[in-house]
Design a protein around this motif. Structure first.
Motif, PDB file in Angstrom:
ATOM      1  N   UNK A  22       1.037  -1.793  -0.357  1.00  0.00           N
ATOM      2  CA  UNK A  22       0.482  -0.169   0.293  1.00  0.00           C
ATOM      3  C   UNK A  22       0.706   1.096  -0.134  1.00  0.00           C
ATOM      4  N   UNK A  23       0.215   2.180  -0.620  1.00  0.00           N
ATOM      5  CA  UNK A  23       0.428   3.484  -1.252  1.00  0.00           C
ATOM      6  C   UNK A  23       0.227   4.250  -0.518  1.00  0.00           C
ATOM      7  N   UNK A  24      -0.472   5.109   0.047  1.00  0.00           N
ATOM      8  CA  UNK A  24      -1.884   5.801   0.030  1.00  0.00           C
ATOM      9  C   UNK A  24      -1.423   7.034  -0.748  1.00  0.00           C
ATOM     10  N   UNK A  25      -1.713   7.825  -1.514  1.00  0.00           N
ATOM     11  CA  UNK A  25      -2.528   8.969  -1.917  1.00  0.00           C
ATOM     12  C   UNK A  25      -3.539   9.985  -1.574  1.00  0.00           C
ATOM     13  N   UNK A  26      -3.841  11.211  -2.264  1.00  0.00           N
ATOM     14  CA  UNK A  26      -4.614  12.318  -1.951  1.00  0.00           C
ATOM     15  C   UNK A  26      -4.839  13.114  -3.249  1.00  0.00           C
ATOM     16  N   UNK A  27      -5.775  12.885  -4.039  1.00  0.00           N
ATOM     17  CA  UNK A  27      -5.640  14.392  -5.649  1.00  0.00           C
ATOM     18  C   UNK A  27      -6.318  15.208  -4.554  1.00  0.00           C
ATOM     19  N   UNK A  28      -6.047  16.231  -4.412  1.00  0.00           N
ATOM     20  CA  UNK A  28      -6.199  18.191  -3.935  1.00  0.00           C
ATOM     21  C   UNK A  28      -7.285  18.417  -5.030  1.00  0.00           C
ATOM     22  N   UNK A  29      -9.205  17.237  -5.488  1.00  0.00           N
ATOM     23  CA  UNK A  29      -9.408  18.052  -6.589  1.00  0.00           C
ATOM     24  C   UNK A  29     -10.562  17.827  -5.856  1.00  0.00           C
ATOM     25  N   UNK A  30     -11.603  18.111  -6.279  1.00  0.00           N
ATOM     26  CA  UNK A  30     -13.243  18.108  -6.399  1.00  0.00           C
ATOM     27  C   UNK A  30     -14.731  18.690  -6.566  1.00  0.00           C
ATOM     28  N   UNK A  31     -15.225  18.186  -6.045  1.00  0.00           N
ATOM     29  CA  UNK A  31     -16.144  19.489  -6.471  1.00  0.00           C
ATOM     30  C   UNK A  31     -17.251  19.379  -5.148  1.00  0.00           C
ATOM     31  N   UNK A  32     -18.201  20.301  -5.102  1.00  0.00           N
ATOM     32  CA  UNK A  32     -19.440  19.683  -4.215  1.00  0.00           C
ATOM     33  C   UNK A  32     -21.041  18.460  -4.390  1.00  0.00           C
ATOM     34  N   UNK A  33     -20.752  18.541  -6.101  1.00  0.00           N
ATOM     35  CA  UNK A  33     -20.958  17.408  -6.584  1.00  0.00           C
ATOM     36  C   UNK A  33     -20.682  15.999  -6.646  1.00  0.00           C
ATOM     37  N   UNK A  34     -21.698  14.716  -7.134  1.00  0.00           N
ATOM     38  CA  UNK A  34     -20.693  13.696  -6.546  1.00  0.00           C
ATOM     39  C   UNK A  34     -21.528  12.913  -7.257  1.00  0.00           C
ATOM     40  N   UNK A  35     -21.291  11.260  -7.894  1.00  0.00           N
ATOM     41  CA  UNK A  35     -21.464  10.554  -8.263  1.00  0.00           C
ATOM     42  C   UNK A  35     -20.706  10.990  -9.876  1.00  0.00           C
ATOM     43  N   UNK A  36     -21.027   9.530 -10.928  1.00  0.00           N
ATOM     44  CA  UNK A  36     -20.297   9.402 -12.056  1.00  0.00           C
ATOM     45  C   UNK A  36     -20.625  10.631 -13.172  1.00  0.00           C
ATOM     46  N   UNK A  37     -21.850  10.742 -13.406  1.00  0.00           N
ATOM     47  CA  UNK A  37     -22.256  11.634 -14.299  1.00  0.00           C
ATOM     48  C   UNK A  37     -21.710  13.596 -13.751  1.00  0.00           C
ATOM     49  N   UNK A  38     -20.889  13.192 -12.622  1.00  0.00           N
ATOM     50  CA  UNK A  38     -20.763  14.480 -12.984  1.00  0.00           C
ATOM     51  C   UNK A  38     -18.915  14.840 -13.080  1.00  0.00           C
TER      52      UNK A  38
END
Lengths: 305, 305
Positions: free
Chosen positions: B108-124
């Motif tokens: 195991x090697x952890x990762x954390x991309x500092x990305x995202x929005x308040x939306x969620x789900x495949x479609x977004x």
């Protein structure tokens, strides 16, 4: 217009555009020169400006920084004691008290247009600054209905809507929504920066937005917060209690539920708030002051007189 | 790709666009159907997906919500125990500990991309979500340099830059710049809303920006904050001390100088921070882990391997 910085300078422009006769004072010659070059009537001679106001019974607007308010009121008491007076300073009880100390209480109705940017000076002003802004007009006990109406009309002429509020109530409200945000932003900026380049390099939207107003000039932030000390202490104590309780819940129950759920609900309340138009209250009629205050408390806004 | 929500779904798109062979699992049939309809290789059968990964020695990416991480690791331990494993979860020490409990620490090697929005789900989701984002790659003691390189390459393939950091250090950093901002935003929203329609009606930019993230889904905020409890308590205690000290100074000296001056300076530090490219550290060489961590602490970012 006493003071031709961002707010005073914008107000002079907006008043003239609305067809009003208006002239301004600034003690800095370059500011006055700039205003004149833009075609406005301005002078560095405060006594002459006030004597002219006195002769015309003009509405005087105090648009100087908080520390200069007392001296400005002294000059008004000397040279234009019978003029109606308002101001655009961000705290209201302190200015009302200063006016009372000069024997000007019955000529004074406070004002606070909720507009501004982090920039300052004549050059950054705009006649559009107050368009669709909220302009609080002081509705303290014993206020003169004629002067109140003049002040409200100035706000409406500049394109703003008027929210009637007592000085102390205004100060408590802005402590919550304007001064506390600054203290929290400063706190977040410090706590984040203590994490060094690693933490700051990972910072994204939540940190950027949450610290934005920490970029404001420290002198302006201090003047706002210190000038509204008593009301700000109340809001700050509430925030401290919320954070202490959240700390306890997180430490003892590994839960952030109370703060997060309540905070989310509060933000929804803010997003969904509705305003409504105040009509039918006539300044001077019996009980008008209490009616205006009550309407302001319930989210009412005056769009015409 | 285990999990096809906003992050996992975007990662599947980005990996395929980068020319990699990639396939995904989601336990929800509608999400899998949507991914397939968009031309991606996805399945609801976790065992089949993991057996395929095991046969291909594929890099497994855990992209499920925090509460589902432990069960996902159990399944990996059963069906693909020899695959290299990473994750995109917002806290790192807890996931590393969960991997260790399953005997998967050395894979195991952890990762954390500092990305995202308040939306969620495949479609977004979007293949562009990680472009120019900062992607933390866990650099804990004993980490396998080959797996570390695979994880870093995935991040680079998706258009991100890599910041090497130890799990605990990552968690302390994000507590300061991501989780504390949420607690302060919730606090501000509550304190403002207690001022009623008058206060909320006067609220302008400082309140709007300062409460923006209080609009995030409470469940997501709680998961972030509660999952990083110990580090968040440290940051929260620092914030409480700063605010308590400011309260004392304001009450006793009518001054907000210390907090406002320091906060302004901290925000300038953030605005003016500079990053630099990490070069010359070869995973596997003597001391590479310490060198990577040190570079990450000093604002370094890896742009190529």
């Amino acid at each position: 217009m006493l003071g031709l910085g961002l707010i005073g300078g914008s107000l002079l422009r907006a008043a003239v555009r609305a067809g009003r006769e208006a002239w301004g004072h600034n003690r800095s010659a370059p500011s006055v020169d700039a205003a004149r070059a833009d075609g406005f009537d301005a002078d560095t001679d405060l006594v002459a400006v006030l004597q002219r106001a006195s002769a015309a019974s003009a509405l005087i607007v105090i648009a100087v920084p908080v520390p200069a308010v007392a001296a400005t009121l002294t000059a008004i008491a000397l040279y234009a004691p019978n003029c109606p007076i308002t101001d655009v300073v961000s705290v209201k009880a302190e200015v009302a008290a200063a006016a009372a100390r000069q024997g000007l209480a019955d000529r004074y109705v406070g004002g606070h247009p909720m507009a501004g940017t982090s920039a300052s000076g004549w050059s950054v002003g705009s006649a559009d600054l107050f368009r669709e802004a909220v302009w609080v007009v002081g509705t303290d006990d014993g206020v003169d209905p004629g002067i109140w109406t003049q002040v409200a009309q100035l706000a409406l002429d500049c394109g703003s809507v008027v929210v009637p509020a007592e000085s102390a109530e205004h100060d408590r409200a802005v402590a919550r929504i304007s001064h506390l945000p600054h203290l929290l932003a400063e706190t977040l900026a410090i706590t984040g920066a203590r994490g060094g380049p690693l933490a700051l390099g990972l910072a994204a939207g939540s940190f950027r937005d949450g610290t934005r107003v920490a970029g404001s000039a420290p002198g302006l932030v201090r003047a706002m917060c210190e000038g509204n000390r008593d009301a700000l202490l109340i809001a700050l104590d509430e925030a401290l209690t919320l954070l202490q309780d959240a700390r306890t819940e997180l430490a003892e129950e590994s839960s952030a539920a109370s703060l997060v759920e309540d905070g989310h609900g509060a933000r929804l309340t803010y997003d969904n708030q509705e305003t409504w138009e105040i009509t039918g209250i006539v300044p001077g009629h019996d009980g008008w002051i209490e009616e205006m205050r009550d309407a302001g408390r319930r989210g009412g806004r005056l769009r015409r007189l």
